[in-house]
Design an enzyme around this catalytic site. Structure first.
Site, PDB file in Angstrom:
ATOM      1  CD1 TRP A 101      -2.173  -2.236   1.680  1.00 17.06           C
ATOM      2  CD2 TRP A 101      -3.032  -1.121  -0.064  1.00 17.06           C
ATOM      3  NE1 TRP A 101      -3.207  -2.979   1.164  1.00 17.06           N
ATOM      4  CE2 TRP A 101      -3.756  -2.323   0.096  1.00 17.06           C
ATOM      5  CE3 TRP A 101      -3.396  -0.262  -1.116  1.00 17.06           C
ATOM      6  CZ2 TRP A 101      -4.809  -2.685  -0.738  1.00 17.06           C
ATOM      7  CZ3 TRP A 101      -4.453  -0.635  -1.947  1.00 17.06           C
ATOM      8  CH2 TRP A 101      -5.144  -1.818  -1.748  1.00 17.06           C
ATOM      9  CG  ASP A 175      -3.382   3.982   3.816  1.00 20.55           C
ATOM     10  OD1 ASP A 175      -4.439   3.797   4.454  1.00 20.55           O
ATOM     11  OD2 ASP A 175      -3.120   3.417   2.729  1.00 20.55           O
ATOM     12  CE  LYS A 199      -9.453  -2.683   2.907  1.00 15.84           C
ATOM     13  NZ  LYS A 199      -8.234  -1.950   2.637  1.00 15.84           N
TER      14      LYS A 199
HETATM   15  C1  LIG Z   1      -7.728  -1.375   1.283  1.00 14.79           C
HETATM   16  C2  LIG Z   1      -6.650  -0.380   1.428  1.00 14.79           C
HETATM   17  C3  LIG Z   1      -6.512   0.696   0.537  1.00 14.79           C
HETATM   18  C4  LIG Z   1      -7.321   0.819  -0.738  1.00 14.79           C
HETATM   19  O1  LIG Z   1      -8.506   1.370  -0.553  1.00 14.79           O
HETATM   20  P1  LIG Z   1      -9.509   1.552  -1.796  1.00 14.79           P
HETATM   21  O2  LIG Z   1     -10.749   1.907  -1.070  1.00 14.79           O
HETATM   22  O3  LIG Z   1      -9.602   0.237  -2.522  1.00 14.79           O
HETATM   23  O4  LIG Z   1      -8.998   2.617  -2.642  1.00 14.79           O
HETATM   24  C5  LIG Z   1      -5.518   1.620   0.782  1.00 14.79           C
HETATM   25  N1  LIG Z   1      -4.681   1.484   1.815  1.00 14.79           N
HETATM   26  C6  LIG Z   1      -4.768   0.443   2.672  1.00 14.79           C
HETATM   27  C7  LIG Z   1      -3.802   0.333   3.807  1.00 14.79           C
HETATM   28  C8  LIG Z   1      -5.756  -0.518   2.506  1.00 14.79           C
HETATM   29  O5  LIG Z   1      -5.845  -1.550   3.348  1.00 14.79           O
END
Ligand SMILES: *Cc1c(COP(=O)(O)O)cnc(C)c1O
Length: 368
Positions: A101, A175, A199
């Protein structure tokens, strides 16, 4: 009727109580005669849903008053562009890459800013994080980016770096998509945090951004107006239609979080205690077993996403089939890592992790 245990990495399990309440209110939200999806985002009903969600998230995560909470769309990947559009001013930005990521974030930022690799865990196949003292942080960085929980590689920062102590005055961007609300956040070390909701918070379609006020108003002219954090903040996340259903569902999850207790702990502190117990149970079993292995440095093991391999990979399909038959769903690992991955977010009870460990033990015994 008992539901199976769902170990999906995302979109992921939502607490059953939240789903039940949403189902009960689907056709008529609290006597309004309307379902939430059918309401004007500017009407008093939805405004009350939005205000409660914002206030509850602020209190759950102890977000200081000088941070704005924004409800946006586009997911984590769109933020990989939206953050540099808002914060880089076209200058240099430093990245700590610890898995897939942050790697994606690093690449995307290169379209809008001069992206620099301050550190990378690639040499360890992303099973560990380079010591913060070795990070190459530039004095001219507009911000420093890291992914505080790498969902695919199962690597989590157990504490956020103190950039000032490392001699860097740039704001830290995290993030936190896949561990938001699983543990407290040290806001004194953060300038901006973003995460997709799917998530640990609710359905896909809602993106949460929590940003320090002094970082607003720096967007590049090319930044889409709907993605300019200042515009979004000035309009209480309603410059354009926000993801109303996602905000409602997130709000129900926040209320559920507030009801959770572990001993004398409540809310996110209770979740953290439960998440520690869940992770210790699963990693403890994996480490003691002859069949399963998790390769992540113990200091950085994720409490939320636990990738593991079978030492005999020819048994992978049999493992997954047996798991499914026992109501243990979506355990297949990400294709880039292989094997299995158990995502054990807030909505996964300890009993679900115990059921997984019981099955893993049975499978190990019968495949010996
Ligand atoms: C799932 C995830 C994303 C991606 O998110 P989208 O909604 O598919 O754009 C970004 N960063 C992390 C750490 C993730 O787990």
């Amino acid at each position: 009727m008992t539901r199976p245990y769902n170990f999906s990495a995302g979109p992921a399990a939502i607490p059953e109580e939240v789903l039940q309440q949403a189902a009960a209110e689907m056709l008529d939200w609290q006597g309004s005669g309307m379902g939430v999806m059918e309401m004007s985002h500017r009407g008093k009903e939805f405004i009350s849903i939005y205000e409660a969600a914002e206030a509850d998230l602020r209190s759950l995560l102890a977000v200081p008053a000088n941070f704005k909470i924004l409800f946006m769309q586009g997911g984590g990947l769109a933020e990989n562009a939206i953050v540099p559009l808002n914060l880089s001013q076209g200058g240099a930005v430093d990245f700590v890459v610890t898995g897939s990521w942050s790697q994606k974030s690093f690449k995307e930022a290169g379209k809008y800013a001069s992206n620099r690799l301050a550190a990378s865990g690639e040499a360890s196949n992303f099973t560990s994080v380079p010591d913060a003292a070795s990070w190459k942080l530039g004095s001219d960085a507009a911000y420093v980016h890291l992914c505080s929980n790498e969902t695919i590689h199962g690597v989590e920062f157990q504490q956020l770096p103190d950039l000032k102590a490392l001699g860097c005055n740039a704001p830290l961007v995290i993030d936190f998509s896949s561990h938001v609300a699983s543990r407290p956040v040290d806001w004194s070390r953060v300038g901006l945090a973003f995460g997709g909701a799917q998530k640990n918070i609710g359905p896909a379609g809602l993106t949460i951004v929590i940003v320090r006020e002094d970082l607003l108003g720096r967007a590049l002219p090319v930044c889409p107006t709907a993605f300019d954090y200042k515009t979004v903040a000035d309009n209480q996340s309603m410059f354009n239609t926000p993801p109303t259903w996602g905000i409602y569902m997130a709000g129900l999850t926040f209320q559920w979080l507030q009801r959770q207790t572990e001993g004398s702990l409540t809310g996110v502190a209770a979740m953290e205690a439960r998440n520690i117990a869940k992770a210790e149970l699963l990693y403890g079993y994996i480490d003691a077993s002859q069949l399963y292995v998790n390769k992540v440095d113990k200091a950085y093991r994720s409490r939320m996403n636990v990738p593991f391999l079978l030492r005999d990979e020819s048994r992978n399909d049999a493992f997954l089939a047996g798991a499914k038959a026992r109501g243990l769903l979506q355990l297949k690992g990400h294709k880039s890592v292989g094997g299995m991955r158990a995502s054990i977010y807030n909505a996964m009870p300890l009993a679900g992790v115990q059921a997984l460990v019981d099955y893993m033990r049975e499978f190990e015994r019968t495949s010996a």
